[in-house]
Design a protein around this motif. Structure first.
Motif, PDB file in Angstrom:
ATOM      1  N   LEU A 180      52.206  34.262  51.122  1.00 46.93           N
ATOM      2  CA  LEU A 180      51.966  35.340  50.152  1.00 46.93           C
ATOM      3  C   LEU A 180      52.477  36.671  50.682  1.00 46.93           C
ATOM      4  CD1 LEU A 180      48.365  34.365  48.970  1.00 46.93           C
ATOM      5  CD2 LEU A 180      50.488  34.161  47.652  1.00 46.93           C
ATOM      6  N   ARG A 181      52.240  36.941  51.982  1.00 44.88           N
ATOM      7  CA  ARG A 181      52.741  38.197  52.556  1.00 44.88           C
ATOM      8  C   ARG A 181      54.257  38.234  52.569  1.00 44.88           C
ATOM      9  NH1 ARG A 181      48.148  37.789  56.153  1.00 44.88           N
ATOM     10  NH2 ARG A 181      49.420  36.580  57.606  1.00 44.88           N
ATOM     11  N   SER A 182      54.893  37.076  52.847  1.00 46.15           N
ATOM     12  CA  SER A 182      56.357  37.052  52.878  1.00 46.15           C
ATOM     13  C   SER A 182      56.954  37.309  51.498  1.00 46.15           C
ATOM     14  CB  SER A 182      56.840  35.704  53.416  1.00 46.15           C
ATOM     15  OG  SER A 182      56.491  34.643  52.526  1.00 46.15           O
ATOM     16  N   ARG A 183      56.233  36.968  50.454  1.00 45.37           N
ATOM     17  CA  ARG A 183      56.699  37.227  49.090  1.00 45.37           C
ATOM     18  C   ARG A 183      56.319  38.612  48.588  1.00 45.37           C
ATOM     19  NH1 ARG A 183      54.416  31.632  46.419  1.00 45.37           N
ATOM     20  NH2 ARG A 183      55.823  30.156  47.473  1.00 45.37           N
ATOM     21  N   GLY A 184      55.523  39.327  49.352  1.00 44.29           N
ATOM     22  CA  GLY A 184      55.076  40.639  48.924  1.00 44.29           C
ATOM     23  C   GLY A 184      53.991  40.595  47.885  1.00 44.29           C
ATOM     24  N   GLU A 185      53.302  39.464  47.750  1.00 44.32           N
ATOM     25  CA  GLU A 185      52.243  39.331  46.752  1.00 44.32           C
ATOM     26  C   GLU A 185      50.906  39.833  47.307  1.00 44.32           C
ATOM     27  OE1 GLU A 185      51.905  35.585  44.791  1.00 44.32           O
ATOM     28  OE2 GLU A 185      54.026  35.071  45.124  1.00 44.32           O
ATOM     29  N   THR A 186      50.050  40.250  46.418  1.00 47.50           N
ATOM     30  CA  THR A 186      48.717  40.694  46.801  1.00 47.50           C
ATOM     31  C   THR A 186      47.859  39.482  47.147  1.00 47.50           C
ATOM     32  OG1 THR A 186      48.888  42.595  45.323  1.00 47.50           O
ATOM     33  CG2 THR A 186      46.682  41.973  46.068  1.00 47.50           C
ATOM     34  N   ILE A 187      47.196  39.557  48.290  1.00 52.56           N
ATOM     35  CA  ILE A 187      46.347  38.452  48.722  1.00 52.56           C
ATOM     36  C   ILE A 187      44.978  38.616  48.081  1.00 52.56           C
ATOM     37  CG2 ILE A 187      45.303  37.297  50.699  1.00 52.56           C
ATOM     38  CD1 ILE A 187      47.602  38.208  52.396  1.00 52.56           C
ATOM     39  N   SER A 188      44.630  37.675  47.237  1.00 54.79           N
ATOM     40  CA  SER A 188      43.338  37.683  46.557  1.00 54.79           C
ATOM     41  C   SER A 188      42.845  36.251  46.478  1.00 54.79           C
ATOM     42  CB  SER A 188      43.475  38.288  45.152  1.00 54.79           C
ATOM     43  OG  SER A 188      44.344  37.490  44.360  1.00 54.79           O
ATOM     44  N   GLY A 189      41.648  36.089  45.946  1.00 54.54           N
ATOM     45  CA  GLY A 189      41.114  34.750  45.812  1.00 54.54           C
ATOM     46  C   GLY A 189      41.979  33.872  44.927  1.00 54.54           C
TER      47      GLY A 189
END
Length: 221
Positions: free
Chosen positions: A138-147
């Motif tokens: 998720l971090r590599s895609r630049g997405e927000t980490i959420s549940g």
């Protein structure tokens, strides 16, 4: 278990005091042990522990929220236990099943289970290693980490083949639960950048001169 006691000694080493762990290892070599199943509280108590606060919406760990109606008496309440983490609650988690955690009430001496708020939507319980891989992706895609994003990515990892990059990341981040044994203190130090040369076989020693003729000479006399 790791402090030597004067009453624990081995007949072969009478001058050395042993720890309870060492004495158990000595006796287990000659006396078979009886396997005993762990009770629920014993199993949970042996799991890795962390210290967390109980907020109004539950307990947050690894950017996942765990909650249960049984946590109502503990919300926004300090534990009062002091060291090592003042006012935080002791929490245990199974690194192979991150679908729930357990809060330990040190006053009542009981464990309170809190489930992940999205555990019912997961295809199966997943490990902390899978959770760490999902967060890295998720971090590599630049997405927000959420549940929601963790749930989606964890389900994908458990149901679809991993890419080559994800397999490499998973191997690099794999952490053994059992620490490696201490290196042999008698082993020679070798530079990590040079290949280890196998030890050369010792040369055969010359046979000792025969004394048969001497023994025969003594027998004649």
């Amino acid at each position: 278990m790791h402090r030597p006691h004067d009453g624990l000694r081995h007949p072969a080493l009478p001058k050395r005091t042993l720890t309870p762990g060492e004495m158990y290892s000595v006796l287990s070599g000659v006396t078979p042990s009886v396997p005993m199943p762990l009770a629920r509280e014993q199993f949970i108590g042996l799991l890795p522990r962390e210290f967390r606060a109980v907020n109004a919406d539950g307990i947050t760990m690894d950017q996942m929220r765990f909650d249960s109606p049984a946590l109502h008496p503990y919300r926004r309440r300090p534990s009062g236990r002091g060291e090592p983490r003042p006012d935080l609650w002791q929490v245990h988690a199974d690194p192979y099943r991150m679908n729930c955690i357990w809060l330990y009430d040190h006053e009542k001496r009981e464990y309170i289970q809190a489930d992940w708020t999205m555990a019912k939507q997961a295809v199966m319980p997943f490990s902390r290693e899978t959770l760490a891989l999902a967060r890295r992706v998720l971090r590599s895609r630049g997405e927000t980490i959420s549940g929601q994003s963790i749930l989606r990515e964890a389900n994908r990892i458990m149901t679809e083949p991993l890419t080559a990059a994800e397999k490499r990341a998973r191997r690099r981040q794999a952490t053994p639960l059992v620490p490696p044994s201490d290196p042999d203190p008698d082993a020679p130090m070798v530079d990590a950048g040079e290949p280890v040369q196998p030890p050369s076989s010792p040369r055969p020693s010359k046979p000792a001169p025969s004394t048969a003729h001497l023994m025969g000479h003594f027998d004649e006399e």
